[in-house]
Each structure stands twice: as C-alpha cells, then as structure tokens.
Scaffold this motif. Sequence first.
Motif: not given
Length: 409
Positions: A176-181, A279-282, A307-311
């Motif tokens: 699961k990832v949390v994405a900033l929209l 476990l990560a952000l986006c 947390l890791p920030v995915f881009r």
Amino acid sequence: METLLLVNLFHELALKGGNRPFFLKRAKAHVKRALKGLRAQLEAAWPMALLFHLPEEAWPEAKERLQDTLGVEGFARVLRTPPDLKALEAALERVLEGERFLSFRITAKRSDKTFPLTSPELERLLGAFVKERTGARVQLKGAEREFVVRILPHAALLEVERHPGPGGLPPGVSGKVVALLSGGIDSPVAAYRLMRRGAEVVLVHFHPFPLLSGQSREKAKAIAERLARFQHRLTLHLVPFSEVQREIILKAPKAYRVVLYRRYMLRIAEAIAKEEGALALCTGDSLGQVASQTLENLHVVNQAATLPVFRPLIGFDKVEIKAQAERIGTYPISILPDEECCILFAPKHPVTRAQLSVVLEAESRLDAEALIALALEDREVVRYTWPGQKTLPEASERPPIMGHGPLNG
C-alpha cells in the motif's frame, strides 16, 4: 450468437516463480470484480486465462471495463465449436459475413495434443478456407486481420474480435502507498502508474476550504472516482490545509512558502500512511518542471518524511504525462479550473535552491504537532467502490489521529 469472453492475464505474472499462485489468484479475483453485475459466468480457468459466458447485451460494457482492468494483457470475444475442422470452418464462415480485408493470418494454439492435426496443419487448412471465401492473401507479418483458434479438450475456440488490456499487476500485490493528489494533470498519472505496478493506492488531497470555495475538493473527488475504475476500492482523504498555510505565511520567509507547504504535506500524508498501513508516499513531481521541483528543493522537501517518497514521473516531460492522463481518462477533469493550495499565496519569485538550514530555522517558529493534528482532525474521508462508482456507507467516518514520524527532519 453465444457470447464467450476469453481473458488473458498479463504475461508478467508468468515470471513470478514460487509466488505465481498468489499473483494469479489476485488477478483472477480482480477480473471477476470488473465484470460484477454483468451476469458473467466463469466456465473455465487456466493458469493464465479465464473463460466466461456473457449475455450478448453485456459485451459492450464488459469490453469497456476490461480495457481498464489491471493485470489483463488482452481479451477476446470467442465462438465455441466442437474440436473438428468442419465445425471451425462453419464458425469462420459466420465470422466472415460482412467482413472485408486484403490480408490475413491464422494462428492455431493446440493445447489438446490428441487433436489429429498439428497447429501448422490446422493453420494451412483454415487459411486455404478463408482465402477461398474472401480472396484475401495470407500474410504472416502485419496482416490486416488475424484469426486465432484454440484447440482445447472437448472444444475449440475461435476469436471473433480481440482487444488489448492495460497489462500491469493486479492491485494490492505490491503493498500500500499513499499518493498526494493535487488538482493538476501529473499526480493522478503518478497514482495510476503505482496502481499498475500492483500497489494499493490511498489518495490524500490538500484543499484551501474554508479559506476558498470547495471547488478543489469536488475536483479531487471526481479524479478519485475515475481512478477507482483501476483499483475497484479506493480511499480519498480530503485534508484542510488553510490553517497550516496561514501559519507559514505569518512566520516564514516568503520565498520559502511553497517548499514549507510541501514539507508539511508530506508530514501529514505520512501520518495518514501509518494509519492506513502504507509503506511509502507518492507525488507527481517531474524533475525541473516547476520551481518547487528542482533537485535542491526536492531534496529539502524529502527531509520532512521518514517513509520513502516515490516519484513515478520524475523523468517524464509534460507531453508524455498529458498523453498518459488522456489514456486513463483523468485529463478532462484535471484541466478544470480549481484553487490549489500551493498556488494560494505563492510568492512571485519562489526559491529554487532551498537551504535546509533556512527551512529548519523557519519551522522552529511553527507548532508542527498542533498544525498536523488540526489538519487531521478536520479532514473528510471518502471511500469509493467500482463498478458502481458509489461511496461506501462508511464514507463519512473520521479515522482516529495516530502517531506520525519525526517532525524536525
């Protein structure tokens, strides 16, 4: 005409080794949910394919849904015949009615090795039949029309029409990832790209209501509703950000406002991630696209998260991102006018090479714990399910505030 639907799962699933059964189970369940409400009945299942019986009138809707179903490599409408040459020729005759093409090929796939003809022999015989009926030429590469025949135990399947799926992995197999929209074009595409890699995405949208109208929230809901087509169950957190912005405007250097906004957004998103078990952000950042997305600014913003920030879009240009947004259907919503948090009170000349020491000094004058708690307390949570695109009964729940990571980094 009996309508049968053959769904081929993405070939990447075949590479999963000992974990393959887990991935295939999730992919098959995802396909079944996509066809919910269409009275599709599963008739057969193979390691990488599913065969459904479908009412004739449900085919157009099934086609539309499967084009958005992650984990599907392709799907076809097929005719079922007895496994013999004459029956296949009769089925081909029905399919050829009204069709016009100059070149074609026959592709035979014989999984039942007791069938008396080999695949090349069946291709030659059926090819001669089609050529005699249509006058079209056989062309093995780049043919205008391809007919795929599958020989199974006790039955044969002839593809009437075939369509590509989106590929990728089914939702949830990669965590699961949390994405900033935001309300822009980029962040929905970034969220989709993680969905396509099997991540279950939770969306977080920061809005300026009640400082400004609720237009931003409604736009975020529309984007979330569209993205729910790919994941089937999706949660959207709508977080009021105006109080955080007010404190930053009063106590921080003007040029650093946007950098500080983004650091607080990551902190709040990380608190939500810990509630959700992510476990990560986006984010939808693309390197160098705007002032806040310089390497120096991204580095300083990153320091606010543990947390890791995915881009996923970091190396994409705007043309590539727009094309992807158009393909997934979020572009028409993203270009609607709204009032984004980061644009609100943005300085005319924002810093492009932020210094962490300046940021930390400015944040020392802010009550981070209180601001984060305030934003979390007043948020709204909406949960979507698809097909149906209706919010679930628990949509208005306010989850409890839970602990978040360090606030001084």
